[in-house]
Design an enzyme around this catalytic site. Structure first.
Site, PDB file in Angstrom:
ATOM      1  N   SER A  82      65.442  54.755  30.966  1.00 60.05           N
ATOM      2  CA  SER A  82      66.058  56.059  31.243  1.00 60.05           C
ATOM      3  C   SER A  82      66.862  56.570  30.058  1.00 60.05           C
ATOM      4  CB  SER A  82      66.986  55.894  32.446  1.00 60.05           C
ATOM      5  OG  SER A  82      67.835  57.004  32.564  1.00 60.05           O
ATOM      6  N   GLU A  84      69.577  57.777  30.401  1.00 58.68           N
ATOM      7  CA  GLU A  84      70.970  57.404  30.675  1.00 58.68           C
ATOM      8  C   GLU A  84      71.413  56.224  29.812  1.00 58.68           C
ATOM      9  OE1 GLU A  84      73.545  58.693  33.018  1.00 58.68           O
ATOM     10  OE2 GLU A  84      72.252  60.331  32.451  1.00 58.68           O
ATOM     11  N   TYR A 106      74.739  52.392  36.349  1.00 56.89           N
ATOM     12  CA  TYR A 106      73.291  52.652  36.358  1.00 56.89           C
ATOM     13  C   TYR A 106      72.717  52.551  34.944  1.00 56.89           C
ATOM     14  CZ  TYR A 106      68.929  55.272  36.391  1.00 56.89           C
ATOM     15  OH  TYR A 106      67.626  55.651  36.210  1.00 56.89           O
TER      16      TYR A 106
HETATM   17  O1  F7E Z   1      72.996  64.967  37.238  1.00 50.83           O
HETATM   18  C1  F7E Z   1      75.896  67.203  36.643  1.00 50.83           C
HETATM   19  C2  F7E Z   1      76.137  65.721  36.561  1.00 50.83           C
HETATM   20  O2  F7E Z   1      72.480  63.610  39.279  1.00 50.83           O
HETATM   21  C3  F7E Z   1      72.730  65.750  36.106  1.00 50.83           C
HETATM   22  C4  F7E Z   1      68.470  60.396  37.454  1.00 50.83           C
HETATM   23  O3  F7E Z   1      67.097  60.606  37.771  1.00 50.83           O
HETATM   24  O4  F7E Z   1      68.198  61.447  35.325  1.00 50.83           O
HETATM   25  C5  F7E Z   1      68.969  61.469  36.517  1.00 50.83           C
HETATM   26  O5  F7E Z   1      70.354  61.215  36.235  1.00 50.83           O
HETATM   27  C6  F7E Z   1      74.029  66.344  35.567  1.00 50.83           C
HETATM   28  C7  F7E Z   1      75.178  65.341  35.438  1.00 50.83           C
HETATM   29  O6  F7E Z   1      70.997  63.411  37.203  1.00 50.83           O
HETATM   30  C8  F7E Z   1      76.576  68.147  40.085  1.00 50.83           C
HETATM   31  O7  F7E Z   1      77.519  65.446  36.290  1.00 50.83           O
HETATM   32  C9  F7E Z   1      77.117  68.845  38.103  1.00 50.83           C
HETATM   33  O8  F7E Z   1      75.820  65.525  34.201  1.00 50.83           O
HETATM   34  O9  F7E Z   1      70.851  65.417  38.571  1.00 50.83           O
HETATM   35  P1  F7E Z   1      71.803  64.365  38.167  1.00 50.83           P
HETATM   36  P2  F7E Z   1      71.451  62.348  36.079  1.00 50.83           P
HETATM   37  O10 F7E Z   1      72.770  61.742  36.391  1.00 50.83           O
HETATM   38  O11 F7E Z   1      71.305  63.011  34.745  1.00 50.83           O
HETATM   39  C10 F7E Z   1      68.206  60.209  34.604  1.00 50.83           C
HETATM   40  C11 F7E Z   1      67.226  60.335  33.464  1.00 50.83           C
HETATM   41  C12 F7E Z   1      67.988  59.025  35.455  1.00 50.83           C
HETATM   42  O12 F7E Z   1      67.454  58.011  35.001  1.00 50.83           O
HETATM   43  C13 F7E Z   1      68.628  59.026  36.801  1.00 50.83           C
HETATM   44  O13 F7E Z   1      68.037  58.064  37.655  1.00 50.83           O
HETATM   45  O14 F7E Z   1      74.485  67.333  36.477  1.00 50.83           O
HETATM   46  N1  F7E Z   1      76.301  67.783  37.935  1.00 50.83           N
HETATM   47  N2  F7E Z   1      77.304  69.084  39.413  1.00 50.83           N
HETATM   48  C14 F7E Z   1      75.927  67.329  39.152  1.00 50.83           C
HETATM   49  N3  F7E Z   1      75.106  66.326  39.507  1.00 50.83           N
HETATM   50  C15 F7E Z   1      74.899  66.103  40.836  1.00 50.83           C
HETATM   51  N4  F7E Z   1      74.059  65.113  41.222  1.00 50.83           N
HETATM   52  N5  F7E Z   1      75.529  66.879  41.794  1.00 50.83           N
HETATM   53  C16 F7E Z   1      76.371  67.911  41.472  1.00 50.83           C
HETATM   54  O15 F7E Z   1      76.925  68.593  42.343  1.00 50.83           O
END
Ligand code: F7E
Length: 288
Positions: A82, A84, A106
């Site tokens: 990832s 990440e 993670y």
């Molecule tokens: O967050 C911001 C949050 O939860 C993206 C997974 O598939 O991709 C994914 O991880 C961004 C972050 O994905 C909210 O702070 C703002 O900066 O959609 P996400 P992620 O954490 O980037 C990678 C490649 C993986 O491997 C993972 O498994 O958006 N954000 N407001 C928010 N995020 C969420 N979830 N909810 C909010 O309300």
């Protein structure tokens, strides 16, 4: 989320916490290729359940690789690494040789999975590859991830079922691509003569705010009338900016992302509107 192809699949049970179940599966089904997409993959949950995340997302990879080594080392293996793992990035854009700096349990667990894949490749000569996939999305994305949370909420607001959308950090930037494009890269990796590691990304980055703008605009609404910033959705440590350099995937696999950011956002909003309208029809009371 598999309903649309379920009649073409046989679903069998295995558990990354239970190595015997993996050995049994491999013995019974003799696969030629194994794609490990299983994980506790939601970053906020990894802060509240760090040990479980490590068991599944990190050690689970060892259990699967070791089962392959024991049952049939000719099986080709794909590990879903990832973006990440790059976390607090030390280089822009991120390539296969960018040093890692994970920012969540993670990300740390995925880094373990990445290195154990390389270690099994080098120690036991397994055809084990890993794809460092940047965020990949589609209308089938889980509702907890920000893209689908936005598209689903936009559809609900458009249909008059809701009024506001509460989000965390609007300034976070991600390299978002279409999952349908990315699975082709995974498959291509296992068709190569030699295993390797690849960054899979679009090479563009956009903020959560931009995602909102395009999604609301697509249905004729202004995001600023509906989005509320809520501290509950901020993370203990954030990944501020991700942007991948997919040159190696292009030169070695002949792969590139086909779907633009705008197309992705619109596809997700349209998908949610269609789904919600379908639900509304199904739930209509029968006429007397
Ligand atoms: O967050 C911001 C949050 O939860 C993206 C997974 O598939 O991709 C994914 O991880 C961004 C972050 O994905 C909210 O702070 C703002 O900066 O959609 P996400 P992620 O954490 O980037 C990678 C490649 C993986 O491997 C993972 O498994 O958006 N954000 N407001 C928010 N995020 C969420 N979830 N909810 C909010 O309300």
């Amino acid at each position: 989320r598999l309903a649309h192809i379920q009649d073409r699949l046989e679903i069998v049970h295995g558990d990354l916490l239970d190595q015997d179940s993996l050995i049994e599966l491999l013995r019974e089904w003799h696969p030629q290729e194994v794609y490990n997409l299983a994980a506790q993959s939601f970053v906020p949950t990894s802060f509240s359940q760090p040990v479980l995340t490590g068991e599944v997302t990190a050690l689970g990879v060892t259990r699967l690789l070791d089962a392959i080594r024991m049952v049939d080392p000719a099986i080709r293996f794909y590990q879903a690494s990832s973006s990440e793992m790059f976390g607090k990035v030390v280089e822009v854009p991120q390539t296969e040789s960018t040093p890692f700096y994970p920012r969540s349990p993670y990300g740390v667990a995925k880094l373990y999975g990445h290195w154990i894949t390389i270690n099994y490749r080098e120690s036991y000569d397994l055809h084990a590859s890993s794809g460092m996939l940047f965020n990949h999305e589609s209308p089938r994305r889980g509702l907890e991830f920000v893209t689908r949370k936005i598209s689903h909420s936009v559809a609900r607001i458009k249909l008059g079922l809701d009024r506001e959308l509460r989000l965390g950090n609007l300034e976070a930037q991600r390299d978002w691509g279409f999952a349908g494009d990315y699975v082709k890269a995974m498959w291509l990796m296992l068709q190569q003569d030699a295993p390797d590691d690849y960054v899979v990304a679009t090479g563009e980055t956009h903020s959560v705010r931009e995602f909102c703008e395009i999604a609301f605009d697509h249905v004729g609404l202004d995001w600023q009338d509906h989005v509320v910033v809520d501290e509950r959705f901020f993370r203990p440590a954030e990944v501020d900016l991700l942007i991948g350099d997919p040159k190696k995937a292009l030169s070695q696999l002949g792969w590139k992302a086909e779907t633009s950011f705008d197309q992705l956002v619109r596809m997700m909003v349209d998908g949610d509107i269609t789904e919600l309208e379908g639900d509304a029809i199904v739930n209509q009371p029968e006429s007397p």
